[in-house]
Motif scaffolding. Structure first.
Motif, PDB file in Angstrom:
ATOM      1  N   LEU A 172      64.220  26.152  42.364  1.00  0.00           N
ATOM      2  CA  LEU A 172      63.393  25.639  41.274  1.00  0.00           C
ATOM      3  C   LEU A 172      63.181  26.665  40.165  1.00  0.00           C
ATOM      4  O   LEU A 172      62.697  26.342  39.096  1.00  0.00           O
ATOM      5  CB  LEU A 172      62.016  25.218  41.819  1.00  0.00           C
ATOM      6  CG  LEU A 172      62.044  24.195  42.957  1.00  0.00           C
ATOM      7  CD1 LEU A 172      60.633  23.983  43.519  1.00  0.00           C
ATOM      8  CD2 LEU A 172      62.617  22.868  42.477  1.00  0.00           C
ATOM      9  N   ASN A 173      63.561  27.929  40.418  1.00  0.00           N
ATOM     10  CA  ASN A 173      63.156  28.976  39.466  1.00  0.00           C
ATOM     11  C   ASN A 173      64.162  29.231  38.345  1.00  0.00           C
ATOM     12  O   ASN A 173      63.903  30.047  37.463  1.00  0.00           O
ATOM     13  CB  ASN A 173      62.786  30.278  40.206  1.00  0.00           C
ATOM     14  CG  ASN A 173      64.022  30.950  40.787  1.00  0.00           C
ATOM     15  OD1 ASN A 173      65.158  30.614  40.432  1.00  0.00           O
ATOM     16  ND2 ASN A 173      63.809  31.905  41.673  1.00  0.00           N
ATOM     17  N   GLY A 174      65.322  28.561  38.387  1.00  0.00           N
ATOM     18  CA  GLY A 174      66.270  28.667  37.260  1.00  0.00           C
ATOM     19  C   GLY A 174      67.058  29.966  37.208  1.00  0.00           C
ATOM     20  O   GLY A 174      67.831  30.174  36.275  1.00  0.00           O
ATOM     21  N   ASP A 175      66.907  30.853  38.183  1.00  0.00           N
ATOM     22  CA  ASP A 175      67.674  32.107  38.198  1.00  0.00           C
ATOM     23  C   ASP A 175      69.003  31.835  38.914  1.00  0.00           C
ATOM     24  O   ASP A 175      69.069  31.771  40.138  1.00  0.00           O
ATOM     25  CB  ASP A 175      66.861  33.185  38.937  1.00  0.00           C
ATOM     26  CG  ASP A 175      67.599  34.507  39.012  1.00  0.00           C
ATOM     27  OD1 ASP A 175      68.840  34.520  38.935  1.00  0.00           O
ATOM     28  OD2 ASP A 175      66.904  35.542  39.155  1.00  0.00           O
ATOM     29  N   HIS A 176      70.073  31.708  38.110  1.00  0.00           N
ATOM     30  CA  HIS A 176      71.337  31.234  38.678  1.00  0.00           C
ATOM     31  C   HIS A 176      71.978  32.232  39.623  1.00  0.00           C
ATOM     32  O   HIS A 176      72.635  31.839  40.587  1.00  0.00           O
ATOM     33  CB  HIS A 176      72.283  30.804  37.563  1.00  0.00           C
ATOM     34  CG  HIS A 176      71.768  29.598  36.863  1.00  0.00           C
ATOM     35  ND1 HIS A 176      71.725  28.361  37.477  1.00  0.00           N
ATOM     36  CD2 HIS A 176      71.198  29.427  35.651  1.00  0.00           C
ATOM     37  CE1 HIS A 176      71.163  27.487  36.665  1.00  0.00           C
ATOM     38  NE2 HIS A 176      70.840  28.106  35.543  1.00  0.00           N
ATOM     39  N   GLN A 177      71.759  33.508  39.351  1.00  0.00           N
ATOM     40  CA  GLN A 177      72.277  34.540  40.254  1.00  0.00           C
ATOM     41  C   GLN A 177      71.644  34.378  41.641  1.00  0.00           C
ATOM     42  O   GLN A 177      72.324  34.383  42.667  1.00  0.00           O
ATOM     43  CB  GLN A 177      71.941  35.924  39.663  1.00  0.00           C
ATOM     44  CG  GLN A 177      72.666  37.075  40.315  1.00  0.00           C
ATOM     45  CD  GLN A 177      74.162  37.035  39.995  1.00  0.00           C
ATOM     46  OE1 GLN A 177      74.553  36.519  38.951  1.00  0.00           O
ATOM     47  NE2 GLN A 177      74.981  37.538  40.903  1.00  0.00           N
ATOM     48  N   GLN A 178      70.305  34.213  41.631  1.00  0.00           N
ATOM     49  CA  GLN A 178      69.577  34.056  42.900  1.00  0.00           C
ATOM     50  C   GLN A 178      69.976  32.770  43.618  1.00  0.00           C
ATOM     51  O   GLN A 178      70.094  32.741  44.838  1.00  0.00           O
ATOM     52  CB  GLN A 178      68.077  33.993  42.607  1.00  0.00           C
ATOM     53  CG  GLN A 178      67.336  35.253  42.992  1.00  0.00           C
ATOM     54  CD  GLN A 178      65.836  35.012  42.872  1.00  0.00           C
ATOM     55  OE1 GLN A 178      65.315  33.982  43.329  1.00  0.00           O
ATOM     56  NE2 GLN A 178      65.148  35.949  42.236  1.00  0.00           N
ATOM     57  N   ILE A 179      70.150  31.711  42.821  1.00  0.00           N
ATOM     58  CA  ILE A 179      70.518  30.419  43.423  1.00  0.00           C
ATOM     59  C   ILE A 179      71.875  30.533  44.093  1.00  0.00           C
ATOM     60  O   ILE A 179      72.072  30.075  45.223  1.00  0.00           O
ATOM     61  CB  ILE A 179      70.534  29.294  42.355  1.00  0.00           C
ATOM     62  CG1 ILE A 179      69.107  29.031  41.873  1.00  0.00           C
ATOM     63  CG2 ILE A 179      71.188  28.014  42.892  1.00  0.00           C
ATOM     64  CD1 ILE A 179      69.000  28.072  40.705  1.00  0.00           C
ATOM     65  N   ARG A 180      72.802  31.205  43.378  1.00  0.00           N
ATOM     66  CA  ARG A 180      74.142  31.393  43.958  1.00  0.00           C
ATOM     67  C   ARG A 180      74.050  32.144  45.273  1.00  0.00           C
ATOM     68  O   ARG A 180      74.690  31.802  46.264  1.00  0.00           O
ATOM     69  CB  ARG A 180      75.017  32.197  42.996  1.00  0.00           C
ATOM     70  CG  ARG A 180      76.039  31.319  42.322  1.00  0.00           C
ATOM     71  CD  ARG A 180      77.161  32.048  41.680  1.00  0.00           C
ATOM     72  NE  ARG A 180      76.781  33.095  40.771  1.00  0.00           N
ATOM     73  CZ  ARG A 180      76.784  32.982  39.444  1.00  0.00           C
ATOM     74  NH1 ARG A 180      77.135  31.855  38.879  1.00  0.00           N
ATOM     75  NH2 ARG A 180      76.460  33.999  38.691  1.00  0.00           N
TER      76      ARG A 180
END
Ligand code: SAM
Length: 276
Positions: free
Chosen positions: A226-234
């Motif tokens: 939910l936080n929009g940080d794509h690096q973290q999501i990946r």
């Protein structure tokens, strides 16, 4: 764009009707990406009873699909015996069989390269072995269990192959990012220079997916998504893939394209529980 052609030889053509009239398989046909012919083996018999089976030589239980109707159906479809076939156009005649080699995503990728796939559906105890010898390029099993006929396996094979044909899924890349995506995805990078294995499947199982609502039955969507940080999501997705593959299919890890970070994460996991 030349459509890929599938032909299915079966005693029960009606079993396929509903399946081909829905979803991606319907759209792929409507868009001219695949053509599918379903052929009734009884049309290739000549006796009053339209006999397609006979008792097994050597005795024993059950019946065996006779070779003549199958050979005649293949001839009507311009499929020559293997020894007489030219390599162009590339085709594969597939015998569905519980005794076959396992059908996998990598088999699907190989078949998706061809112009044409012909699927033979067995029934009873199976198909007279000479059809396999003379015509079949592959004998494929969809799993270690015995079904009543080759129709479900044929539909499974067709579905898995068809969705790898360019354009069928709409998004050209989406197949590559699913479970069992090619392990060599790791050696290519996306526009940002990130190895595809960082967000593609790279030979691992897929990660879990969530959609709205953000809370359902008291369960929240993981905060990271939910936080929009794509690096973290990946990274989160990659770790989920590693967890799930380790828990459900540890055999896949040996062939997967793993980074040093992946290996560190795997080492950090304690003995996985089935609910991981
Ligand atoms: N006597 C066969 C044996 O023990 O291996 C089983 C025959 S089965 C009842 C009839 C047909 O179903 C087969 O000829 C094959 O076409 C199909 N079939 C059954 N299980 C299958 C599987 N796991 N994968 C692919 N085809 C299967």
């Amino acid at each position: 764009m030349e459509a890929m052609r599938f032909d299915i030889l079966t005693l029960f053509p009606g079993l396929f009707a509903g399946f081909f009239e829905h979803g991606i398989v319907r759209r792929a046909q409507a868009e001219g990406r695949v053509t599918i012919g379903v052929h009734d083996l009884r049309h290739f018999t000549h006796d009053r009873h339209r006999t397609v089976d006979d008792r097994p030589f050597g005795g024993g239980e059950g019946m065996v699909l006779k070779p003549e109707p199958l050979a005649e159906a293949l001839a009507a479809l311009d499929v020559l015996p293997r020894a007489e076939r030219s390599p162009e156009p590339p085709i594969s005649v597939v015998l569905t069989s519980a005794q076959g080699r396992p059908f996998t995503q990598s088999t699907a990728r190989e078949l998706a390269q061809l112009d044409r796939v012909v699927l033979l559906c067995g029934r009873y105890e199976g198909v007279d072995e000479r059809i396999n010898q003379l015509y079949c390029d592959r004998e494929l099993s969809i799993g270690d269990y015995v079904l009543s006929g080759g129709e479900l396996p044929a539909a499974v094979i067709l579905d898995a192959v068809m969705r790898l044909i360019p354009g069928v899924l709409g998004n050209e890349a989406s197949g590559e990012f699913e479970s069992f995506g090619a392990p060599d995805a790791a050696i290519t990078t996306d526009q940002e220079g990130v190895p595809r294995s960082q967000h593609g499947s790279g030979g691992l199982l897929d990660y879990p997916h969530y959609t709205r609502p953000a809370e359902f039955a008291g369960l929240q969507v993981p905060e990271t998504l939910l936080n929009g940080d794509h690096q973290q999501i990946r990274r989160w997705r990659r770790e989920q893939q590693l967890r799930k593959t380790l828990a459900n299919r540890p055999d896949l890890l040996a062939r997967a394209a793993l980074t040093d970070e992946d290996r560190r994460f795997l080492r950090s996991l304690q003995t996985p529980s089935p609910s991981d």
